[in-house]
Design a protein around this motif. Sequence first.
Motif, PDB file in Angstrom:
ATOM      1  N   VAL A  57       0.841  -1.203   0.000  1.00 53.86           N
ATOM      2  CA  VAL A  57       0.000   0.000   0.000  1.00 53.86           C
ATOM      3  C   VAL A  57       0.875   1.252   0.000  1.00 53.86           C
ATOM      4  N   VAL A  58       1.947   1.248   0.794  1.00 55.64           N
ATOM      5  CA  VAL A  58       2.875   2.383   0.822  1.00 55.64           C
ATOM      6  C   VAL A  58       3.488   2.605  -0.565  1.00 55.64           C
ATOM      7  N   LEU A 112       7.271   8.835   6.604  1.00 57.71           N
ATOM      8  CA  LEU A 112       6.235   9.009   7.620  1.00 57.71           C
ATOM      9  C   LEU A 112       5.316   7.793   7.706  1.00 57.71           C
ATOM     10  N   ALA A 113       5.074   7.129   6.581  1.00 60.57           N
ATOM     11  CA  ALA A 113       4.297   5.884   6.609  1.00 60.57           C
ATOM     12  C   ALA A 113       5.022   4.819   7.420  1.00 60.57           C
ATOM     13  N   PHE A 114       6.340   4.762   7.300  1.00 63.89           N
ATOM     14  CA  PHE A 114       7.130   3.836   8.120  1.00 63.89           C
ATOM     15  C   PHE A 114       7.065   4.248   9.592  1.00 63.89           C
ATOM     16  N   LEU A 115       7.110   5.548   9.854  1.00 66.50           N
ATOM     17  CA  LEU A 115       7.074   6.038  11.227  1.00 66.50           C
ATOM     18  C   LEU A 115       5.756   5.673  11.917  1.00 66.50           C
ATOM     19  N   LEU A 116       4.676   5.627  11.157  1.00 62.79           N
ATOM     20  CA  LEU A 116       3.360   5.310  11.706  1.00 62.79           C
ATOM     21  C   LEU A 116       3.166   3.820  12.012  1.00 62.79           C
ATOM     22  N   ARG A 117       4.104   2.995  11.592  1.00 63.28           N
ATOM     23  CA  ARG A 117       4.010   1.542  11.783  1.00 63.28           C
ATOM     24  C   ARG A 117       5.091   1.112  12.776  1.00 63.28           C
ATOM     25  N   PRO A 118       4.729   0.719  14.004  1.00 65.69           N
ATOM     26  CA  PRO A 118       5.754   0.402  15.009  1.00 65.69           C
ATOM     27  C   PRO A 118       6.798  -0.603  14.544  1.00 65.69           C
ATOM     28  N   SER A 119       6.384  -1.626  13.797  1.00 65.80           N
ATOM     29  CA  SER A 119       7.340  -2.645  13.356  1.00 65.80           C
ATOM     30  C   SER A 119       8.313  -2.113  12.293  1.00 65.80           C
ATOM     31  N   LEU A 120       7.999  -0.973  11.696  1.00 63.45           N
ATOM     32  CA  LEU A 120       8.866  -0.385  10.667  1.00 63.45           C
ATOM     33  C   LEU A 120       9.531   0.902  11.139  1.00 63.45           C
ATOM     34  N   ARG A 121       9.247   1.293  12.367  1.00 61.82           N
ATOM     35  CA  ARG A 121       9.673   2.605  12.863  1.00 61.82           C
ATOM     36  C   ARG A 121      11.190   2.775  12.852  1.00 61.82           C
ATOM     37  N   ARG A 122      11.915   1.674  13.086  1.00 65.14           N
ATOM     38  CA  ARG A 122      13.382   1.774  13.099  1.00 65.14           C
ATOM     39  C   ARG A 122      13.926   2.225  11.744  1.00 65.14           C
ATOM     40  N   ALA A 157       3.160  14.389   4.158  1.00 62.16           N
ATOM     41  CA  ALA A 157       2.572  14.143   5.480  1.00 62.16           C
ATOM     42  C   ALA A 157       1.058  14.035   5.387  1.00 62.16           C
ATOM     43  N   ALA A 158       0.445  14.871   4.552  1.00 61.97           N
ATOM     44  CA  ALA A 158      -1.012  14.827   4.389  1.00 61.97           C
ATOM     45  C   ALA A 158      -1.454  13.486   3.797  1.00 61.97           C
ATOM     46  N   ILE A 159      -0.734  13.001   2.802  1.00 63.82           N
ATOM     47  CA  ILE A 159      -1.093  11.722   2.170  1.00 63.82           C
ATOM     48  C   ILE A 159      -0.900  10.570   3.151  1.00 63.82           C
ATOM     49  N   ALA A 160       0.224  10.568   3.875  1.00 66.34           N
ATOM     50  CA  ALA A 160       0.455   9.516   4.872  1.00 66.34           C
ATOM     51  C   ALA A 160      -0.598   9.573   5.979  1.00 66.34           C
ATOM     52  N   GLY A 161      -0.952  10.790   6.407  1.00 70.31           N
ATOM     53  CA  GLY A 161      -1.956  10.942   7.453  1.00 70.31           C
ATOM     54  C   GLY A 161      -3.339  10.486   7.011  1.00 70.31           C
ATOM     55  N   LEU A 162      -3.723  10.853   5.780  1.00 69.49           N
ATOM     56  CA  LEU A 162      -5.020  10.420   5.263  1.00 69.49           C
ATOM     57  C   LEU A 162      -5.082   8.901   5.116  1.00 69.49           C
ATOM     58  N   ILE A 165      -5.621   7.481   8.578  1.00 70.59           N
ATOM     59  CA  ILE A 165      -7.014   7.663   8.999  1.00 70.59           C
ATOM     60  C   ILE A 165      -7.920   6.663   8.291  1.00 70.59           C
ATOM     61  N   ALA A 166      -7.704   6.488   6.970  1.00 76.24           N
ATOM     62  CA  ALA A 166      -8.506   5.527   6.206  1.00 76.24           C
ATOM     63  C   ALA A 166      -8.340   4.116   6.763  1.00 76.24           C
ATOM     64  N   GLN A 167      -7.114   3.753   7.152  1.00 72.30           N
ATOM     65  CA  GLN A 167      -6.871   2.425   7.711  1.00 72.30           C
ATOM     66  C   GLN A 167      -7.610   2.245   9.028  1.00 72.30           C
ATOM     67  N   ARG A 168      -7.571   3.259   9.878  1.00 72.43           N
ATOM     68  CA  ARG A 168      -8.255   3.160  11.168  1.00 72.43           C
ATOM     69  C   ARG A 168      -9.771   3.079  10.999  1.00 72.43           C
ATOM     70  N   LEU A 169     -10.305   3.863  10.061  1.00 81.69           N
ATOM     71  CA  LEU A 169     -11.746   3.801   9.802  1.00 81.69           C
ATOM     72  C   LEU A 169     -12.152   2.429   9.267  1.00 81.69           C
ATOM     73  N   ALA A 170     -11.312   1.873   8.397  1.00 78.46           N
ATOM     74  CA  ALA A 170     -11.607   0.541   7.857  1.00 78.46           C
ATOM     75  C   ALA A 170     -11.631  -0.495   8.973  1.00 78.46           C
ATOM     76  N   HIS A 171     -10.669  -0.407   9.902  1.00 77.94           N
ATOM     77  CA  HIS A 171     -10.642  -1.367  11.013  1.00 77.94           C
ATOM     78  C   HIS A 171     -11.808  -1.165  11.971  1.00 77.94           C
ATOM     79  N   ARG A 172     -12.288   0.060  12.088  1.00 70.74           N
ATOM     80  CA  ARG A 172     -13.393   0.322  13.000  1.00 70.74           C
ATOM     81  C   ARG A 172     -14.712  -0.189  12.435  1.00 70.74           C
ATOM     82  N   PHE A 173     -14.924  -0.001  11.138  1.00 70.41           N
ATOM     83  CA  PHE A 173     -16.237  -0.290  10.560  1.00 70.41           C
ATOM     84  C   PHE A 173     -16.327  -1.629   9.837  1.00 70.41           C
ATOM     85  N   VAL A 174     -15.195  -2.233   9.512  1.00 74.29           N
ATOM     86  CA  VAL A 174     -15.241  -3.537   8.837  1.00 74.29           C
ATOM     87  C   VAL A 174     -14.964  -4.614   9.875  1.00 74.29           C
ATOM     88  N   SER A 175     -16.018  -5.039  10.578  1.00 73.58           N
ATOM     89  CA  SER A 175     -15.898  -6.097  11.594  1.00 73.58           C
ATOM     90  C   SER A 175     -17.203  -6.873  11.623  1.00 73.58           C
TER      91      SER A 175
END
Length: 198
Positions: A57-58, A112-122, A157-162, A165-175
């Motif tokens: 996706v990145v 920034l996409a890597f920074l937002l993912r704990p397993s990729l933060r390093r 930063a805006a693209i990574a942030g959006l 947000i899209a990923q979090r919304l997907a996890h919240r509503f797709v269950s």
Amino acid sequence: MNALNLTLFQWLAAGSQPTPWVLSVALAFALWGAWLCAGVLVYALWRHRADRAYLFVVAALSGLASMVSHAIASSLNTPRPFVLGLVPSYIEHAGRGSLPSTHATVMFMVALAFLLRPSLRRLSVPLLVLAAATGWARIYVGVHFPIDIAAGLLLGAAIAGLAAIAQRLAHRFVSFPTSPAGRTRDNRNAAASPWRLP
């Protein structure tokens, strides 16, 4: 803002008599920084199997970021420093479409996409340093103003942030909380999913 932009540019750019070794370093980053960033992404795809879906996706978002940046730059049609005669250009480059920097947009978005993912933060730390160094280098060799790099950082930063947000919304509503047993099964599947939240 324009006065500050020009002052920073005069401070950061090579000018007509650059220091040879600094110019060599700047040329290396200006020409190869984006390829090094792509190399880190490929390395992460190879080493971080659990994150491969996220990394694909990145990679797709980096293509989107490039297209968006090019579209904005084409519409604004801002001339580059060497076109305005402020400095020589030390690399071959077209004269239009300076703002925002596509290199900065894509590289900062990936970092920034890597920074937002704990397993990729390093890996995000060297990516951020690489993006900043490439931004400086492209100012130094005369193809960008500082404001172009700053705009690329903000757009990335805006693209990574959006995307986050899209990923979090997907996890919240797709269950599928149909039953306690179903919830347990879904939770196990979510824990094993490469799309799980960081």
